[in-house]
Design an enzyme around this catalytic site. Structure first.
Site, PDB file in Angstrom:
ATOM      1  N   GLN B 125       0.862  -1.186   0.000  1.00 13.27           N
ATOM      2  CA  GLN B 125       0.000   0.000   0.000  1.00 13.27           C
ATOM      3  C   GLN B 125       0.900   1.239   0.000  1.00 13.27           C
ATOM      4  O   GLN B 125       1.757   1.381   0.882  1.00 13.27           O
ATOM      5  CB  GLN B 125      -0.873  -0.005   1.250  1.00 13.27           C
ATOM      6  CG  GLN B 125      -1.884   1.121   1.294  1.00 13.27           C
ATOM      7  CD  GLN B 125      -2.541   1.233   2.663  1.00 13.27           C
ATOM      8  OE1 GLN B 125      -1.898   1.030   3.681  1.00 13.27           O
ATOM      9  NE2 GLN B 125      -3.820   1.532   2.696  1.00 13.27           N
ATOM     10  N   SER B 128       0.829   6.752   2.463  1.00 17.00           N
ATOM     11  CA  SER B 128       1.417   7.830   3.249  1.00 17.00           C
ATOM     12  C   SER B 128       2.507   8.557   2.478  1.00 17.00           C
ATOM     13  O   SER B 128       3.220   7.965   1.663  1.00 17.00           O
ATOM     14  CB  SER B 128       2.022   7.260   4.529  1.00 17.00           C
ATOM     15  OG  SER B 128       1.018   6.762   5.368  1.00 17.00           O
ATOM     16  N   SER B 160       4.457  -0.455   4.048  1.00 21.22           N
ATOM     17  CA  SER B 160       4.758  -1.773   4.613  1.00 21.22           C
ATOM     18  C   SER B 160       5.060  -2.789   3.523  1.00 21.22           C
ATOM     19  O   SER B 160       4.320  -2.898   2.548  1.00 21.22           O
ATOM     20  CB  SER B 160       3.577  -2.277   5.450  1.00 21.22           C
ATOM     21  OG  SER B 160       3.432  -1.470   6.576  1.00 21.22           O
ATOM     22  N   GLU B 244      -9.634  -1.766   6.341  1.00 19.26           N
ATOM     23  CA  GLU B 244      -8.391  -1.824   7.082  1.00 19.26           C
ATOM     24  C   GLU B 244      -8.649  -1.771   8.584  1.00 19.26           C
ATOM     25  O   GLU B 244      -8.019  -2.462   9.372  1.00 19.26           O
ATOM     26  CB  GLU B 244      -7.501  -0.658   6.644  1.00 19.26           C
ATOM     27  CG  GLU B 244      -6.096  -0.740   7.195  1.00 19.26           C
ATOM     28  CD  GLU B 244      -5.182   0.329   6.614  1.00 19.26           C
ATOM     29  OE1 GLU B 244      -5.697   1.319   6.069  1.00 19.26           O
ATOM     30  OE2 GLU B 244      -3.966   0.168   6.721  1.00 19.26           O
ATOM     31  N   ASN B 360      -4.963   6.278  16.216  1.00 16.85           N
ATOM     32  CA  ASN B 360      -6.087   6.151  17.148  1.00 16.85           C
ATOM     33  C   ASN B 360      -6.658   7.500  17.557  1.00 16.85           C
ATOM     34  O   ASN B 360      -7.825   7.588  17.952  1.00 16.85           O
ATOM     35  CB  ASN B 360      -5.663   5.316  18.355  1.00 16.85           C
ATOM     36  CG  ASN B 360      -5.653   3.834  18.026  1.00 16.85           C
ATOM     37  OD1 ASN B 360      -5.735   3.464  16.856  1.00 16.85           O
ATOM     38  ND2 ASN B 360      -5.566   3.001  19.041  1.00 16.85           N
ATOM     39  N   GLU B 361      -5.856   8.553  17.451  1.00 18.96           N
ATOM     40  CA  GLU B 361      -6.407   9.886  17.724  1.00 18.96           C
ATOM     41  C   GLU B 361      -7.500  10.211  16.695  1.00 18.96           C
ATOM     42  O   GLU B 361      -8.565  10.709  17.047  1.00 18.96           O
ATOM     43  CB  GLU B 361      -5.299  10.953  17.668  1.00 18.96           C
ATOM     44  CG  GLU B 361      -4.391  10.964  18.889  1.00 18.96           C
ATOM     45  CD  GLU B 361      -3.497   9.736  18.999  1.00 18.96           C
ATOM     46  OE1 GLU B 361      -3.184   9.115  17.968  1.00 18.96           O
ATOM     47  OE2 GLU B 361      -3.116   9.404  20.130  1.00 18.96           O
TER      48      GLU B 361
END
Lengths: 336, 379
Positions: B125, B128, B160, B244, B360-361
Site C-alpha cells: 500500500q 502515506s 509496509s 483496514e 487512534n487519535e
C-alpha cells in the site's frame, strides 16, 4: 448464526425505555433513597405489566421464562433508567426458588407473586457479602449460607450504601427452607444469574452516563466554544464507548450460554466499562457533576457498587483464570 | 439470537483444521519482514492457494471458495489456532482486493486477482507521504496525463513490505486546481519494478527493512491500471480504510490464538498470581472481540453497512494487542529483551497498531463525532 437481537427483542427494549422515560424514575429513586418505597413500587407494578419479572420465572409457576436474552435486554433498560429496588435479587431469588427441592412450598408461594410484580424478594448470599439489598422494602428475604437456604425473619438496622438508593441490611433469623447439594447447586445458578443481570444493569448505567455526558459537553461552553469540540473531551468519551460496546456482546454471549465463565467475563467487562464511563462523566461534568442535585448523581453512585456486587472484578478474573490454569473456557465451544 | 454454527459450517471448520494440521510448517518461517522470510512466506501462500485456502471468501473464478463471512471467520479462527504463518499477501488481499471488487472493471479483476491470490504478485500500500499521514488528503504526489496513461511523480513513505513487494496501489493528485484537497485525486496501481521507481528500504523499530520509501520520477501507468474514474480516488480509498480498520485486517482468530498462547505461557512460567488479572483481561478481550465481530458479521450478512463502527474495532484491537504483548514480556522476564523472540517481535509489531490504518487519535475523533454526535472541532 445470527448474533443480533430479533425485532421483538429490540422492540421490547424500546418499549421499556419509553415507559421508564415517561415514568419520572429519578423522583422514584430519590424517594426510595429516603425510605419511601411507594413510588418505586408503583414503578415495579408498571414494569410487571410488561412481563419483566415473569421472564425469570418458569412457566409452570405462572412465569414466561427463563428467557435470558430478554432478561438482558430488560435489565440494560432498568440500568439506563436507574430503577430502584432489588431488581436483580428478585430475579435471582426466582431462579433459586424454582430449583429448590419439591415440598418446600416456597416456590409455589412466591414465584407467581414475583412473576406478577406483587412481590419484591431480596437475596443475600454469604459468598457475595452479608447484606440483603432493600430488605426493608422487600416482601421476603432469602439468605444462603453454605448449602442452607432460609427465609429471614427480620433484619438489622439500615447500613448506608455509597448509593443511597441501595439500602443494605443484615438479615436475621428465619426458618431453613432447604439444605444440601441440590440447594447448593440451585444457589450457584442463582448467583450466576445475579451476576449476569448485574452486568446488564451496569451496561445500562454506563450507557446512560455516557448519553448524559455527551449531551452536556455539547452544550457547556468554555473559551467560547462547546467543550465537546475539544479533542481531550472527545477522546475520553470515545474510550468510554469502546468499553461499553465491547462489553455488550459479552453480555449477550453469556445470555446464550449462561455459562459461569462467560458470565464472569460479561460481569467484569460491563462493570469496568460502566465504572470508567462514570469516571469520565464526573470529570467532564466538572463541579456540577460533583453535586447531588444533578440527576447524574443517581447513575454516578451506582456504577461502583454494581461493578462490585455479585462478583468483584478480582473475583471474576479469578474465575476466568483459575490457579490450575487451562485454556479459555469458551475455546472448545468456539472450535465446534 | 444465537451463536450456533450450521452443520455445514462445522464441516468446513473440520476440513480447514485437517488441512492446516497437515500443512502448517512445524518450524516457524523466518520473519516475513526479511528477504529470506518474504520468499518463504510467498511459497507458503502458493501452498495455501494450491488447495484454495488463500482467499476463501473470494469467488471461485479468482481462486477462492466463495464462502460467506461466517465461514471466513471460522477459517481465520482455525488458521491462527493452528499457528499458521502471518500473511505476506495481506495488504493486497485485505486492502486492494475489496476495492477491486467494489470499483474495478471485470478486466482488471481478471488480470489482478488470481496472481494476488497465489502470492505470485505481492502488493504494497503506497498511501502515506512524508507530509501526509493522518491528513492523507494533503498528499502531494501527482499523476499527470500522458498518451495512454499517467506519469507519476513524488514520494511515498512508510510503505509496509514495499521493500520486497512487486506492485503497489495508492492515490495521486491528478487535478491540482480542485477546490478541496480531497478532490481531484485518482486511485491507481503501479509496478514497483517500473522505470522511474526507486525503492529505499527503511529499517523499522525492530531493525527489519520492512518499510520502504518510494521515489517516483515520471513513472508510466497505463489507463488500464486506474481504478474507478479519475478524480474519484478519495471516495474509493475511503472504502478501503473501512476494511483496514474493520473486519478484515485483524480477525478475531488472531487474538483468540494469542490469548491462548499467553495463558499457556503464564502457566509455563509458574502461574504468577500477580499477573493473573492481566491474563484474564486478555482472555476476556479476545472473547469480546470475537463476539463483537460475530455481531458485526450478522449485521453485514443481513445487508447492513458497517460504517464508523469500524473505528471502535480499530481502537479496541490495537490497544488490546499491546496490552497482551506487554503481559507476555513481563512473564518472560529477562528473556523479554531478546529481540528475536516471538513475543518480542509481536510486541514491536503491536506498537504500530495505534499508528497505522489511521492513528487512534483520528479514530477517536471519528467515534466521538460520528457515533456520539459531538461537534466537529479543530484537530
Amino acid at each position: 448464526m445470527r448474533f443480533l437481537l430479533d425485532t421483538e427483542q429490540a422492540e421490547f427494549g424500546r418499549t421499556l425505555d419509553r415507559m421508564l422515560g415517561a415514568a419520572g424514575t429519578p423522583a422514584a429513586v430519590r424517594a426510595w433513597a429516603a425510605g419511601d418505597s411507594g413510588p418505586g413500587r408503583a414503578l415495579w407494578a408498571r414494569l410487571a405489566e410488561t412481563g419483566v419479572f415473569a421472564l425469570a420465572v418458569p412457566e409452570e409457576h405462572e412465569g414466561l421464562g427463563p428467557l435470558p436474552v430478554e432478561l438482558a435486554v430488560a435489565y440494560v433498560e432498568l440500568g439506563r433508567h436507574a430503577v430502584p429496588g432489588p431488581v436483580v435479587e428478585t430475579a435471582a431469588a426466582a431462579a433459586l426458588l424454582a430449583e429448590l427441592p419439591e415440598g418446600t412450598g416456597a416456590a409455589k408461594e412466591w414465584l407467581p407473586r414475583i412473576a406478577s410484580g406483587d412481590a419484591l424478594v431480596s437475596l443475600a448470599s454469604g459468598a457475595a457479602g452479608p447484606y440483603a439489598l432493600d430488605a426493608d422494602a422487600a416482601d421476603a428475604v432469602l439468605v444462603a449460607d453454605g448449602d442452607a437456604i432460609r427465609l429471614a425473619a427480620g433484619h438489622g438496622p439500615l447500613r448506608e450504601s455509597a448509593d443511597p438508593a441501595r439500602r443494605l441490611f443484615v438479615p436475621e433469623g428465619g426458618e431453613v427452607l432447604a439444605r444440601g447439594p441440590q440447594a447448593a447447586a440451585a444457589l450457584a445458578r442463582a448467583t450466576d444469574l445475579a451476576a449476569f443481570l448485574t452486568a446488564a444493569q451496569s451496561l445500562g448505567v454506563g450507557l446512560e452516563l455516557l448519553r448524559r455526558t455527551v449531551e452536556y459537553v455539547g452544550q457547556r461552553r468554555q473559551f467560547g466554544v462547546a467543550i465537546g469540540t475539544f479533542q481531550a473531551v472527545k477522546h475520553r468519551l470515545a474510550d468510554a464507548l469502546v468499553g461499553l460496546e465491547f462489553a455488550r456482546p459479552l453480555l449477550f454471549g453469556a445470555a446464550l450460554t449462561l455459562d459461569g465463565e462467560e458470565i464472569a467475563a460479561a460481569k467484569l467487562a460491563a462493570g469496568e466499562a460502566a465504572y470508567r464511563a462514570a469516571r469520565a462523566a464526573l470529570q467532564l461534568h466538572g463541579a456540577v457533576g460533583y453535586t447531588e442535585e444533578l440527576d447524574l448523581s443517581l447513575w454516578l453512585r451506582k456504577a461502583l457498587p454494581l461493578r462490585d456486587a455479585w462478583g468483584t472484578p478480582a473475583q471474576c478474573r479469578a474465575r476466568l483464570v483459575p490457579a490450575a490454569g487451562g485454556p479459555a473456557p469458551w475455546r472448545e465451544s468456539s472450535a465446534g | 439470537m444465537n451463536l450456533d454454527f450450521t452443520p455445514e459450517e462445522d464441516a468446513f471448520r473440520a476440513e480447514a483444521r485437517a488441512w492446516l494440521a497437515a500443512h502448517v510448517p512445524a518450524e516457524p518461517l523466518p520473519s516475513l519482514e526479511t528477504e529470506e522470510g518474504f520468499a518463504a512466506h510467498r511459497a507458503w501462500e502458493a501452498e495455501l492457494h494450491a488447495d484454495r485456502w488463500a482467499v476463501v471468501s473470494w469467488p471461485e473464478e479468482f481462486g477462492g471458495r466463495g464462502v460467506d463471512i461466517f465461514k471466513w471467520l471460522v477459517f481465520e479462527e482455525e488458521y491462527y489456532a493452528a499457528g499458521a504463518p502471518g500473511r505476506v499477501t495481506q495488504n493486497g488481499i485485505n486492502l486492494l482486493a475489496p476495492t477491486l471488487f467494489d470499483h474495478a472493471t471485470d478486466e482488471q479483476r481478471a488480470r489482478v486477482l488470481p496472481s494476488m491470490a497465489s502470492g505470485e504478485v505481492v502488493w504494497a500500500q503506497a498511501w502515506s507521504e512524508p507530509e501526509s499521514g493522518s491528513d492523507l488528503a494533503s498528499l502531494r504526489s501527482r499523476a499527470v496525463r500522458t498518451d495512454g496513461g499517467w506519469l507519476l511523480s513524488g514520494q511515498k513513505t512508510w510503505s509496509s513490505r514495499a521493500a520486497f513487494a512487486d506492485k503497489a496501489f495508492g492515490i495521486f493528485r491528478t487535478d491540482p486546481d480542485a477546490p478541496k484537497p480531497h478532490q481531484g485525486l485518482t486511485y491507481l496501481m503501479f509496478d514497483l519494478k517500473a522505470p522511474g521507481v526507486t525503492v529505499r528500504p527503511i529499517g523499522r523499530l525492530d531493525g527489519k527493512p520492512a518499510f520502504a520509501e518510494l521515489f517516483l520520477d515520471d513513472v508510466f501507468v497505463p489507463d488500464e491500471d486506474v481504478i474507478g474514474e479519475p478524480g474519484n480516488g478519495w471516495r474509493i480509498a475511503m472504502s478501503t480504510t473501512g476494511n483496514e480498520r474493520g473486519l478484515t485486517l485483524r480477525s478475531p482468530g488472531r487474538f483468540l490464538a494469542a490469548a491462548d498462547r499467553l495463558a499457556a505461557l503464564w502457566r509455563e512460567r509458574g502461574a504468577d498470581p500477580a499477573v493473573r488479572d492481566r491474563v484474564a483481561d486478555a482472555l476476556v478481550g479476545a472473547r469480546a472481540y470475537q463476539l463483537f465481530t460475530y455481531a458485526n458479521a450478522s449485521r453485514f450478512a443481513a445487508g447492513e453497512q458497517i460504517g464508523a463502527e469500524s473505528s471502535l474495532n480499530k481502537v479496541f484491537w490495537s490497544e488490546y494487542d499491546i496490552a497482551l504483548h506487554e503481559t507476555a514480556l513481563d512473564l518472560l522476564g529477562a528473556d523479554a529483551e531478546l529481540a528475536d523472540g516471538e513475543w518480542a517481535e509481536g510486541y514491536v509489531f503491536s506498537l504500530a497498531g495505534p499508528i497505522y490504518a489511521g492513528t487512534n487519535e483520528i479514530q477517536r475523533d471519528i467515534i466521538a463525532e460520528r457515533l456520539l454526535g459531538l461537534p466537529k472541532g479543530r484537530r
